[in-house]
Design a protein around this motif. Structure first.
Motif, PDB file in Angstrom:
ATOM      1  N   HIS A  54       0.824  -1.210   0.000  1.00  0.00           N
ATOM      2  CA  HIS A  54       0.000   0.000   0.000  1.00  0.00           C
ATOM      3  C   HIS A  54       0.862   1.266   0.000  1.00  0.00           C
ATOM      4  O   HIS A  54       1.989   1.262   0.499  1.00  0.00           O
ATOM      5  N   LYS A 147      -2.535   1.489  -4.887  1.00  0.00           N
ATOM      6  CA  LYS A 147      -2.858   0.097  -5.134  1.00  0.00           C
ATOM      7  C   LYS A 147      -3.759  -0.394  -3.990  1.00  0.00           C
ATOM      8  O   LYS A 147      -3.535  -0.004  -2.852  1.00  0.00           O
ATOM      9  N   PRO A 148      -4.798  -1.181  -4.256  1.00  0.00           N
ATOM     10  CA  PRO A 148      -5.077  -2.015  -5.435  1.00  0.00           C
ATOM     11  C   PRO A 148      -5.833  -1.323  -6.568  1.00  0.00           C
ATOM     12  O   PRO A 148      -6.238  -1.989  -7.524  1.00  0.00           O
ATOM     13  N   THR A 175      -1.829  -7.001  -3.482  1.00  0.00           N
ATOM     14  CA  THR A 175      -2.373  -5.650  -3.601  1.00  0.00           C
ATOM     15  C   THR A 175      -1.942  -5.008  -4.911  1.00  0.00           C
ATOM     16  O   THR A 175      -2.753  -4.455  -5.658  1.00  0.00           O
ATOM     17  N   SER A 178      -3.387  -6.798  -8.029  1.00  0.00           N
ATOM     18  CA  SER A 178      -4.776  -6.400  -8.267  1.00  0.00           C
ATOM     19  C   SER A 178      -4.842  -5.102  -9.060  1.00  0.00           C
ATOM     20  O   SER A 178      -5.691  -4.937  -9.944  1.00  0.00           O
ATOM     21  N   ALA A 179      -3.949  -4.157  -8.749  1.00  0.00           N
ATOM     22  CA  ALA A 179      -3.918  -2.881  -9.459  1.00  0.00           C
ATOM     23  C   ALA A 179      -3.564  -3.067 -10.923  1.00  0.00           C
ATOM     24  O   ALA A 179      -4.194  -2.467 -11.814  1.00  0.00           O
TER      25      ALA A 179
END
Length: 230
Positions: A54, A147-148, A175, A178-179
């Motif tokens: 993050h 992110k994500p 994370t 996913s982004a």
């Protein structure tokens, strides 16, 4: 597993920590110490579980929720000092990253990271890898949506002038993966850095967020034939 296809990407976008810099161990040890020092007892494993991947804004929101109020005004600077001390004890590129970068100089590339841009540039210079990216270092630090969410990957693709669907992204965290998936890129989940204690379990977590392929080392990413793998 070797990544193969009949078509090649037009660009590669790299996460930084855990993909280029083998930095998650010292970074999360430092964060665990910083949180414990303000009255939130936190282990290294806790830090990885709760904050890994993050940007600072999301990390701060999560810490504040646990703390029940705002962080001390000097927390980030105090934490940076502690983190620098951990990094000074020694850290290196992820094994295989420098050779992979040298083997792909014909392709545009960028960094799309949650970390502070000054730190990223400092680490790239430390590893003598700064020449691979020039101005194409993109940081989600300071962005409202890290992110994500796909924003940082879309920004990196825009900066390169290449459509997201033409880009291959390399990520180590669920994370971050996913982004990149949300950005519409072909995503390689890399399980090669020192913080990954259970590579098979980590690979399962990456598959669960939709990565297209898993690699347990850069040598398994047999380039550049990965644009629309099925």
């Amino acid at each position: 597993m070797t990544v193969r296809s009949t078509s090649a990407p037009s660009a590669i976008i790299f996460d930084f920590d855990g993909v280029i810099a083998d930095s998650e161990v010292p970074a999360n040890r430092a964060l665990a110490e910083s949180l414990t020092a303000i009255g939130l007892p936190t282990s290294f494993e806790d830090s990885l579980r709760d904050y890994y991947g993050h940007n600072w804004q999301e990390t701060e929101r999560r810490i504040a929720a646990r703390l029940g109020g705002p962080l001390p005004d000097d927390f980030r600077e105090t934490h940076r000092t502690r983190a620098r001390a951990h990094f000074a004890q020694g850290f290196a590129p992820v094994p295989g990253a420098p050779d992979f970068l040298s083997a792909t100089t014909h392709l545009p590339r960028a960094v799309a990271s949650s970390s502070n841009p000054d730190y990223i540039r400092w680490a790239l210079e430390r590893f003598d890898l700064h020449g691979h990216f020039a101005e194409h270092v993109y940081s989600a630090d300071g962005m409202a949506r890290g992110k994500p969410h796909p924003d940082i990957y879309l920004k990196a693709a825009q900066g390169l002038g290449i459509a997201p669907a033409e880009c291959m992204a390399i990520e180590d965290s669920p994370t971050g993966a996913s982004a990149a998936v949300a950005a519409g890129m072909h995503v390689i989940g890399l399980c090669a850095a020192g913080h990954i204690a259970d590579p098979a379990g980590h690979a399962d977590a990456l598959r669960a967020v939709g990565v297209h392929r898993i690699a347990f080392g850069f040598e398994e990413i047999a380039l550049l034939k990965a644009r629309h793998l099925k």
